[in-house]
Design a protein around this motif. Structure first.
Motif, PDB file in Angstrom:
ATOM      1  N   VAL A 237     -42.212  82.905 -28.402  1.00 44.64           N
ATOM      2  CA  VAL A 237     -41.317  84.011 -28.724  1.00 44.64           C
ATOM      3  C   VAL A 237     -40.141  83.971 -27.761  1.00 44.64           C
ATOM      4  O   VAL A 237     -40.323  84.097 -26.538  1.00 44.64           O
TER       5      VAL A 237
ATOM      6  N   ALA B  73     -46.216  89.760 -36.143  1.00 52.38           N
ATOM      7  CA  ALA B  73     -47.366  89.046 -35.598  1.00 52.38           C
ATOM      8  C   ALA B  73     -48.204  89.946 -34.696  1.00 52.38           C
ATOM      9  O   ALA B  73     -49.021  89.446 -33.910  1.00 52.38           O
TER      10      ALA B  73
ATOM     11  N   ALA C 253     -49.952  82.571 -28.018  1.00 53.29           N
ATOM     12  CA  ALA C 253     -48.509  82.825 -28.004  1.00 53.29           C
ATOM     13  C   ALA C 253     -47.999  82.746 -26.578  1.00 53.29           C
ATOM     14  O   ALA C 253     -48.662  83.207 -25.643  1.00 53.29           O
TER      15      ALA C 253
ATOM     16  N   THR D 118     -37.610  89.926 -32.827  1.00 52.22           N
ATOM     17  CA  THR D 118     -37.660  90.796 -34.003  1.00 52.22           C
ATOM     18  C   THR D 118     -38.676  90.294 -35.028  1.00 52.22           C
ATOM     19  O   THR D 118     -39.349  91.094 -35.690  1.00 52.22           O
ATOM     20  N   ASP D 119     -38.816  88.971 -35.129  1.00 49.79           N
ATOM     21  CA  ASP D 119     -39.797  88.404 -36.059  1.00 49.79           C
ATOM     22  C   ASP D 119     -41.220  88.593 -35.551  1.00 49.79           C
ATOM     23  O   ASP D 119     -42.176  88.624 -36.330  1.00 49.79           O
ATOM     24  N   ALA D 120     -41.358  88.714 -34.235  1.00 53.51           N
ATOM     25  CA  ALA D 120     -42.689  88.839 -33.648  1.00 53.51           C
ATOM     26  C   ALA D 120     -43.370  90.150 -34.019  1.00 53.51           C
ATOM     27  O   ALA D 120     -44.591  90.275 -33.881  1.00 53.51           O
ATOM     28  N   ASP D 121     -42.601  91.106 -34.497  1.00 55.79           N
ATOM     29  CA  ASP D 121     -43.202  92.376 -34.918  1.00 55.79           C
ATOM     30  C   ASP D 121     -44.232  92.150 -36.022  1.00 55.79           C
ATOM     31  O   ASP D 121     -45.219  92.883 -36.126  1.00 55.79           O
TER      32      ASP D 121
ATOM     33  N   LEU E 257     -40.606  82.118 -32.752  1.00 58.11           N
ATOM     34  CA  LEU E 257     -40.278  83.420 -33.312  1.00 58.11           C
ATOM     35  C   LEU E 257     -39.224  84.104 -32.449  1.00 58.11           C
ATOM     36  O   LEU E 257     -39.297  84.061 -31.213  1.00 58.11           O
ATOM     37  N   ALA E 258     -38.259  84.739 -33.097  1.00 60.21           N
ATOM     38  CA  ALA E 258     -37.383  85.654 -32.384  1.00 60.21           C
ATOM     39  C   ALA E 258     -38.167  86.934 -32.116  1.00 60.21           C
ATOM     40  O   ALA E 258     -39.131  87.240 -32.841  1.00 60.21           O
TER      41      ALA E 258
ATOM     42  N   ALA F  87     -47.583  79.492 -30.696  1.00 59.41           N
ATOM     43  CA  ALA F  87     -46.290  80.074 -31.042  1.00 59.41           C
ATOM     44  C   ALA F  87     -45.521  80.433 -29.783  1.00 59.41           C
ATOM     45  O   ALA F  87     -46.110  80.745 -28.743  1.00 59.41           O
TER      46      ALA F  87
ATOM     47  N   ARG G  77     -44.679  76.925 -33.902  1.00 57.18           N
ATOM     48  CA  ARG G  77     -43.598  77.720 -34.489  1.00 57.18           C
ATOM     49  C   ARG G  77     -42.943  78.553 -33.402  1.00 57.18           C
ATOM     50  O   ARG G  77     -43.531  78.816 -32.351  1.00 57.18           O
TER      51      ARG G  77
ATOM     52  N   ALA H 123     -35.889  77.827 -28.380  1.00 55.87           N
ATOM     53  CA  ALA H 123     -36.936  77.749 -29.402  1.00 55.87           C
ATOM     54  C   ALA H 123     -37.096  76.315 -29.889  1.00 55.87           C
ATOM     55  O   ALA H 123     -38.212  75.816 -30.062  1.00 55.87           O
TER      56      ALA H 123
END
Length: 336
Positions: free
Chosen positions: A195, A222, A169, A217-220, A214-215, A193, A212, A202
């Motif tokens: 972030v 992962a 990441a 908030t979406d990374a939580d 990720l925002a 990925a 991919r 992005a």
């Protein structure tokens, strides 16, 4: 005559004309082709850089490329006419850290082109020949101006030791982050990925090779998913959040320059997860050599990051774009 942007003190600058500088023993004079502006230059201009890391008055400019047009005595004449970049840290080459190859940690005292020594927001620049890295003939000097941040990424890759098949990441999709995506893609990860909260960045990361985006908030979702996490943002929370993304026994490399008050790393999580954490301050000579080699081979192409170019006499307009929040602004160059 030779022009330069001189920052006399925080918030005050002028375009000055001076005699063309003459290289001294062991020096070369470079005709600057392009010089990048980054947030540290804005910090310098606004007086927000730590006092030990700037000396006014100063000509800024630490990200640059150009062509050697004069050499001093004791300097290899073969450098004359060569396209080049050069390391920014004026390391002594004699202290223990330099002897270990950690030239960015030189103990002789901090000195860096564009901060304590005259930089590249100018027609001409003098640098020690021992710091010069020649570039191949016909190279794109516009893109080569970004080899300084590329060298920082090279230092991060050296520290992170990516291996084929790992999940990686990158936190942050600014200049460092996007260059890291290009470089890490070459290590054949199982997943790469990025972030970043900015949709346009992005999308650019995906174009640069990320699998991919990720925002934050979406990374939580992962948490603990990655073998290697390379942090490039330097935002108040990204050191701590990057550690949460790493798996137990994983590796984290911090390249962002954090300000006082940034969120600390949880020592309980650090010890229980047995994380390996590295930080990067600038780039050693070896990292510079890696970056120049990768650029010369075409593994790195910083050119698409450049969105704006200005002449020296429009420095104030160029500086205002950096950190101004416009999603269409990428790397801003001065073109003497």
């Amino acid at each position: 005559m030779s022009r330069a942007v001189l920052v006399e003190r925080p918030g005050v600058h002028r375009l000055v004309e001076r005699e063309v500088p003459v290289p001294g023993p062991g020096e070369v004079r470079v005709r600057v082709a392009a010089a990048g502006i980054c947030m540290s230059d804005r910090e310098l201009y606004e007086g927000r850089r730590a006092p030990g890391y700037v000396r006014y008055p100063v000509v800024p400019g630490h990200e640059w490329s150009g062509t050697v047009d004069a050499v001093g005595t004791g300097t290899d004449p073969a450098l004359l006419g060569r396209a080049c970049v050069a390391e920014g840290f004026r390391s002594c080459g004699r202290c223990e850290r330099c002897r270990y190859g950690e030239t960015s940690l030189c103990t002789a005292g901090y000195a860096e082109t564009g901060f304590t020594e005259p930089g590249a927001f100018a027609d001409h620049l003098l640098v020690p020949a021992r710091l010069v890295h020649p570039l191949p003939d016909g190279v794109d000097l516009r893109a080569a101006a970004l080899l300084e941040p590329a060298a920082v990424v090279a230092a991060a890759v050296r520290a992170g030791r990516p291996r084929p098949g790992e999940r990686i990441a990158v936190v942050g999709a600014g200049t460092l982050g996007l260059l890291a995506v290009q470089w890490l893609k070459a290590s054949s990860p199982a997943e790469l990925a990025v972030v970043d909260p900015r949709a346009d960045r992005a999308a650019q990361a995906l174009a640069f090779g990320a699998d991919r985006a990720l925002a934050p908030t979406d990374a939580d979702g992962a948490t603990g998913a990655f073998d290697l996490v390379v942090e490039t943002a330097g935002a108040p929370t990204t050191a701590a959040s990057s550690c949460l993304l790493a798996r137990r026994g994983g590796r984290v490399v911090l390249t962002g320059m954090f300000s006082a008050g940034a969120t600390g790393i949880d020592p309980v999580h650090l010890s229980v997860s047995q994380l390996e954490i590295h930080s990067v301050f600038g780039a050693s000579s070896a990292a510079w050599a890696d970056a120049v080699r990768a650029f010369s081979l075409g593994l790195l192409d910083p050119g698409p990051l450049v969105t704006h170019e200005f002449p020296l006499d429009r420095f104030d307009e160029a500086l205002a774009l950096v950190g101004g929040g416009d999603p269409g602004t990428g790397k801003v160059l001065l073109r003497p």
